[in-house]
Design a protein around this motif. Structure first.
Motif, PDB file in Angstrom:
ATOM      1  N   MET A  82       4.449  -8.136  -5.316  1.00  0.00           N
ATOM      2  CA  MET A  82       5.811  -8.169  -5.851  1.00  0.00           C
ATOM      3  C   MET A  82       6.446  -9.544  -5.697  1.00  0.00           C
ATOM      4  O   MET A  82       7.250  -9.954  -6.538  1.00  0.00           O
ATOM      5  N   ASP A 177      -0.101  -8.707 -15.493  1.00  0.00           N
ATOM      6  CA  ASP A 177      -0.510  -8.209 -14.186  1.00  0.00           C
ATOM      7  C   ASP A 177      -1.915  -7.643 -14.373  1.00  0.00           C
ATOM      8  O   ASP A 177      -2.107  -6.627 -15.038  1.00  0.00           O
ATOM      9  N   THR A 201      -3.265  -7.612  -2.454  1.00  0.00           N
ATOM     10  CA  THR A 201      -3.362  -6.488  -1.519  1.00  0.00           C
ATOM     11  C   THR A 201      -4.519  -5.569  -1.922  1.00  0.00           C
ATOM     12  O   THR A 201      -5.090  -4.884  -1.073  1.00  0.00           O
TER      13      THR A 201
HETATM   14  C1  LIG Z   1      -0.552  -3.099 -10.702  1.00  0.00           C
HETATM   15  C2  LIG Z   1       0.244  -3.493  -9.501  1.00  0.00           C
HETATM   16  N1  LIG Z   1       0.977  -4.613  -9.533  1.00  0.00           N
HETATM   17  C3  LIG Z   1       1.714  -5.016  -8.461  1.00  0.00           C
HETATM   18  C4  LIG Z   1       1.751  -4.277  -7.302  1.00  0.00           C
HETATM   19  C5  LIG Z   1       2.582  -4.752  -6.158  1.00  0.00           C
HETATM   20  O1  LIG Z   1       1.763  -5.321  -5.190  1.00  0.00           O
HETATM   21  P1  LIG Z   1       2.179  -5.421  -3.643  1.00  0.00           P
HETATM   22  O2  LIG Z   1       2.228  -4.038  -3.100  1.00  0.00           O
HETATM   23  O3  LIG Z   1       1.092  -6.294  -3.074  1.00  0.00           O
HETATM   24  O4  LIG Z   1       3.518  -6.098  -3.592  1.00  0.00           O
HETATM   25  C6  LIG Z   1       0.996  -3.113  -7.214  1.00  0.00           C
HETATM   26  C7  LIG Z   1       1.022  -2.309  -5.957  1.00  0.00           C
HETATM   27  O5  LIG Z   1       0.631  -1.168  -5.910  1.00  0.00           O
HETATM   28  C8  LIG Z   1       0.221  -2.707  -8.337  1.00  0.00           C
HETATM   29  O6  LIG Z   1      -0.516  -1.573  -8.312  1.00  0.00           O
END
Ligand SMILES: Cc1ncc(COP(=O)(O)O)c(C=O)c1O
Length: 385
Positions: A82, A177, A201
């Protein structure tokens, strides 16, 4: 599979994709520079080093590797997916600007666009990728088109090429993304996408033991992300940067195993009477199978199933698992299952979820790298409940 076989390259870059000290006696594994600041006496000592600036040795190293993996000019690793998403959006827009976004995005990204960015003077128009209408949504003030490939949790694969052509024609950037595919399966930058965001992550880290994110793109865009990150402060902790680099070294073998296991599990679920629908881009029954085969080098580790018995059956299935764990998140070596109605899509009504292809009974599986037969045996005994 496509001819865009970059996997050998990715496998090597995941290990050797950043500069390495080759002087005799230097460690093979870069040490963790768990230091907030660095000795600096005068301007002759070069750039000030400070770990919030993103120029700690571990941050630099993992960011270089992330850029190499995406095939991008530059990248910056930040404190979460995020953080990467928010910093990228802030870098690409200013008050008065407009964003066109897919309506099938990770929940927090949707909320950021819908509720937060308007407070900064940036409006978003959402486009349902299944219905189309990208062209009509673009305005003179549109600065970026934001998409996600493949989508969560229905695993739809949308073709970014016509969107990129349309946007570039008007000087608009396209950001994607690409978390679900990872650069092993899907390199968005190769398709002309300007900014690639990863929740590191997930597959990049790969062991469910760190929170991190990556923004990759041109030097110009990443310089702006770095400038803003120095102000807003979402730097990646040096230890997490080191862990991320450790995870990256096995990215290629892990993702290939995720791909294999997910295919075996998806094929098995497809033959089960308790299952109304299986979504996996590798199955011929998936609506985007042909496109996924063209755009991706592997179909990924995520599989979604809809149980015929609805929400109650899904609750029984999840609580009956002995090997797979019920938990949000994905992309780790262990198999995790979740029901979007309780997690990512809890904010939508049952009817809204249904309209997005997520009826009650929908279970999302992040297939790990365990033995596929053991996983299938676990799913079989849980379905029997
Ligand atoms: C497709 C996608 N984008 C972004 C994120 C956000 O990532 P983070 O939890 O590392 O902030 C997630 C988290 O589940 C995700 O599945």
């Amino acid at each position: 599979m496509s001819d865009r076989h970059h996997t050998r390259r990715v496998a090597t870059l995941a290990i050797h994709g950043s500069a390495h000290d080759r002087t005799p006696g230097s460690p093979v594994v870069p040490p963790i520079a768990q230091s907030a600041t660095f000795h600096w006496g005068s301007p002759d000592d070069g750039e000030l080093r400070y770990s919030r600036y993103g120029n700690n040795p571990n941050q630099i190293q993992v960011s270089e590797k992330a850029a190499a993996l995406e095939g991008a000019e530059a990248a910056i690793a930040l404190a979460s997916g995020m953080a990467a998403t928010a910093m990228a959006l802030l870098a690409l827009t200013e008050a008065g600007d407009h964003v066109v976004a897919s309506s099938r995005l990770y929940g927090a990204t949707q909320t950021l666009l819908r509720d937060e960015l308007p407070r900064r003077g940036v409006q978003t128009t959402f486009v349902d990728p299944e219905a189309g209408g990208w062209d009509a949504a673009l305005r003179d003030e549109t600065r970026v088109v934001w998409i996600e490939i493949p989508t969560n949790p229905t695993l739809r694969v949308l073709d970014p090429r016509p969107i990129v052509a349309l946007a570039h024609d008007r000087g608009i950037r396209v950001a994607c993304d690409a978390t679900f595919g990872s650069p092993v399966n899907f390199r968005a930058a190769d398709l002309g996408i300007d900014v690639v965001v990863q929740s590191a992550t997930k597959y990049l880290g790969g062991h469910s033991d760190l929170i991190a994110g990556v923004v990759a793109g041109t030097r110009e865009i990443i310089d702006e992300v770095v400038r803003l990150s120095r102000l807003y402060g979402p730097a990646l902790d040096p230890h997490a940067a080191w862990l991320l680099d450790r995870g990256l070294r096995t990215l290629d073998v892990r993702v290939k195993r995720h791909n294999q296991n997910a295919m075996a599990v998806a094929e098995w679920f497809e033959g089960r009477p308790e299952v109304a629908r299986v979504s996996y881009p590798g199955l011929a029954s998936h609506p985007d199978h042909v496109l996924a085969s063209e755009l991706m080098s592997g179909y990924g580790g995520m599989v979604s199933v809809v149980l015929t018995g609805g929400g109650d059956a899904a609750d029984r299935f999840v609580s009956g698992l002995r090997l797979a764990l019920a938990a949000p998140s994905l992309g780790g070596v262990e198999t995790l299952v979740s029901q979007p109605r309780y997690t990512s899509h809890v904010g939508l009504s049952a009817a809204e979820r249904e309209a997005q292809g997520i009826p009650d009974g929908f279970v999302r599986l992040s297939i790990g790298i365990e033995d596929a037969d053991d996983l299938i045996a676990d799913f079989e005994q849980a379905l029997a409940r």
